[in-house]
Motif scaffolding. Sequence first.
Motif, short mmCIF file in Angstrom:
data_model
loop_
_atom_site.label_atom_id
_atom_site.label_comp_id
_atom_site.label_asym_id
_atom_site.label_seq_id
_atom_site.Cartn_x
_atom_site.Cartn_y
_atom_site.Cartn_z
N ASN A 63 -89.75 104.51 12.28
CA ASN A 63 -90.14 105.76 12.05
C ASN A 63 -89.78 107.01 12.54
O ASN A 63 -89.57 108.04 12.09
CB ASN A 63 -91.73 105.43 12.28
CG ASN A 63 -92.40 105.04 10.92
OD1 ASN A 63 -92.36 105.46 9.91
ND2 ASN A 63 -93.43 103.74 11.40
N LYS A 64 -89.21 106.64 14.04
CA LYS A 64 -88.51 107.69 14.61
C LYS A 64 -87.25 108.21 13.83
O LYS A 64 -86.75 109.15 13.97
CB LYS A 64 -88.50 107.32 16.07
CG LYS A 64 -89.77 107.26 16.95
CD LYS A 64 -89.53 106.82 18.32
CE LYS A 64 -91.06 106.86 19.05
NZ LYS A 64 -90.66 106.37 20.48
N HIS A 104 -94.14 95.64 15.56
CA HIS A 104 -94.55 96.82 15.84
C HIS A 104 -93.64 97.92 16.56
O HIS A 104 -93.66 99.04 16.11
CB HIS A 104 -95.99 96.78 16.53
CG HIS A 104 -97.17 96.35 15.88
ND1 HIS A 104 -97.67 97.28 14.98
CD2 HIS A 104 -97.96 95.18 15.93
CE1 HIS A 104 -98.75 96.44 14.46
NE2 HIS A 104 -98.89 95.43 14.75
N ASP A 105 -93.03 97.26 17.38
CA ASP A 105 -92.03 98.19 18.17
C ASP A 105 -90.86 98.54 17.10
O ASP A 105 -90.41 99.53 17.22
CB ASP A 105 -91.27 97.28 19.55
CG ASP A 105 -92.67 97.31 20.65
OD1 ASP A 105 -93.61 97.64 20.24
OD2 ASP A 105 -92.40 96.31 21.39
N GLU A 145 -91.04 98.67 14.05
CA GLU A 145 -91.44 99.81 13.21
C GLU A 145 -91.52 101.08 13.70
O GLU A 145 -91.17 102.28 12.97
CB GLU A 145 -92.96 99.39 12.50
CG GLU A 145 -93.44 100.27 11.43
CD GLU A 145 -94.86 100.13 11.01
OE1 GLU A 145 -95.13 100.34 9.99
OE2 GLU A 145 -95.62 99.72 12.14
N SER A 146 -91.85 101.04 14.96
CA SER A 146 -91.92 102.56 15.65
C SER A 146 -90.74 103.09 15.58
O SER A 146 -90.48 104.37 15.57
CB SER A 146 -92.78 102.44 17.06
OG SER A 146 -92.73 103.67 17.66
N LYS A 147 -89.62 102.25 16.26
CA LYS A 147 -88.35 102.89 16.05
C LYS A 147 -87.89 103.40 14.70
O LYS A 147 -87.11 104.41 14.86
CB LYS A 147 -87.53 101.75 16.76
CG LYS A 147 -87.71 101.31 18.25
CD LYS A 147 -86.62 100.23 18.65
CE LYS A 147 -87.07 99.91 20.28
NZ LYS A 147 -86.09 98.59 20.61
N LYS A 195 -95.89 92.00 17.99
CA LYS A 195 -95.64 93.34 18.92
C LYS A 195 -94.13 93.57 18.60
O LYS A 195 -93.86 95.01 18.50
CB LYS A 195 -95.89 93.20 20.36
CG LYS A 195 -95.41 94.34 21.08
CD LYS A 195 -95.62 94.02 22.79
CE LYS A 195 -95.61 95.17 23.71
NZ LYS A 195 -94.26 95.94 23.63
#
Length: 720
Positions: free
Chosen positions: A42-43, A35-36, A38-40, A32
């Motif tokens: 990408n933003k 994943h978190d 990677e999300s940041k 997780k």
Amino acid sequence: MCGIAISITLHRAGSAQPNNENKTKPETITNKADHDLESKLNKSLDLLAHRGPDARGIWISHDGTIAHTRLSINDLTPQGNQPLHSPSNQIHAVINGEIYDHDRLRSELAQSDGGYPFHSTSDSELVIALYRRHGSPKFLDHLRGEFALVLYDETTGDVIAARDRFGVKPLFWTVVDDKKLLLASEVKAFLPLGWEAEWDLGAVVDGGWANDHRTSFRGVTKVLPGCWMRVNRRDGEVVHERYWDMEYRDKRELETRTVEEMVLGVRERLTEAIRLRLRADVPVGIYLSGGIDSSLVAGIVTHLVRQQGIKLGNQDATGRICCFTVQFPPESGFDESEIAQRTADFLGVQILKKKMDEAAMAEYFADAVYHCEQPMIDLNAVGKFGLSTVPREQGFKVVLTGEGSDEHFSGYPGFLVDFLRENDHSLPEWPLSKDETLRRSLHQTMTAEMAERISKAGCSSDGLDDCKAYELVNGVGIPAYIARWQIHLGVFAPWVKQRWAGVDPRLVISNAMSPEVTAKMQEKWHSLHTSHYIWTKTMLANIFLSTLGDRTEMAHSIEARPPFLDHVLSDYVNSLPPSVKLGYVPVKQGTSNGDSWWQEPDTARKAFSEKWILREAGKPFITSELYERRKQPYLAPVRYPKDGPLHQKLREICTRDAVDKLGFLDYRAVEEAFERGFGENADVPSLRTLLYIGSWVTLGQRFGVKTASVNDLACESISI
């Protein structure tokens, strides 16, 4: 050209060290937390998408994360995507920019002992190969071009960051929570990664955002041009050092080269710098204004393509060399599109014009500020922002530009004042070298006339008195000229004025020069070259190459290549005597075109030919009109009517609530500026004040910057 976003965990003494054997591979996200992250990332890349709309890549490990968004220029295949990894998968890199002469370098590295196994034809892959062979910082000596790069070496725990020699490409860094190092091409990319925006009032008030390592945001620092930074992940130590700098001839050294040799030397090196910048796997265009710099670039490009058969990007462009220019309203006195058209006609090339009237200025203003991430000192950058929409619409990703010529060849009138400060002993037989009385008289006249001229440009009238700043840089006046573009202390809130009472932006500029450099200024360099150096490190690096360069171009995914900032050319030009850059030619009266404050030559200035040796070197490639024409800088109009589009736009932005939200301004100054800044008798300094304030409001809103207050004073930087 690309966008970079980096997050590296710093492990201070005594903290637990991660197990490198369990690092997450680039293609594998296992938990997780990853994943978190990677999300940041990408933003963060979403905020940099304009820098690289063609591809993106993210590499994640327990120690550091590297993200990249790509504008594909060389090697359009997926093999050119980033991040890049060494064959051992222990060295990781992201690069923004272009490395020239990369075919030769690749061949040498591939054929050497233990040759590097290249898997693409991208120029960026050279960075890891050179690093493996030469180490840091020696690998940077082999990079010729415009770049910002970050390299993470897991074997040493070092993060290496560097910028090109003149700062064409941006790179910023900050540390969050004392444990996370962030680096990015633009400050906005920090927002999803845990950084919260606050104002650096010290840099805002004393002009440090434009003249030293600081930005408008607290804790956010530039990697300086020509410098590299090493951060050791294991102990958090940060080392920032210079790997290259400008050098000038000793002013006591006699010149032994003939004028003909020097002219040919400039012509050959400029032609080579342009030739190298024509290499691309996409179409290449040219930004063309009414001045000699961009016109000479266009002329040499035309010569190389049509006479030598060199390809212009990926095209056989003999039938389609395309130029782009800004078209301001003719009545403004600032429009150069017609002379640009005459140059294009002379060369037989296509030219496309971007109409930038007042409505367009108003439309683009806020977006230009957001992309530039710093105050607008005028509307020049807004015009450039609009211009950069055109090549992209026409299918061009690359343009050649003329930036850097004025800094090398003495294009600005302020340089003339410092040129006349002392004799040019390298050419004792030249007229001014033999007539000390004449030189002193011209210096006195030009000093007075320049003070009047820059006041007409809407600059501050402060900074004429002597101060310590001048002592540091051997008395040259360029710090005062630069400082006058900063906003006046009177616009700030009372508590800000009290805290920074007596602040001297001139001293900020002089203090930004290293002790080693100031020693050369005082003992070795001619005053003209000292002036060149200071301007290049401040106005060129932090304003012109930013707001008139990378940031407004890359806002539309356009890579700009400035051949005048080729360091091989620069090294040669810096070895030339001052007197061949500012030629004393009193019998030659340059022409005056238009009626702007700049275009009417001063009495003393009429006797000089700016960029004399460049004119001689470029004579075969340009029109006689341009050869004879005086320096005309790219300038946007400075006067606009009341209740027009720009007036209304700034009214919409600079409301009382919005200005109060900043926390550091006095709204009465805003009201006064609106009273005087528009209309028939518009006061240009008042318009400049509103552009500054409108910029801060825009940045404050779009970055969510915390309101400044007197409680922040303990955290603010201040230059003494």
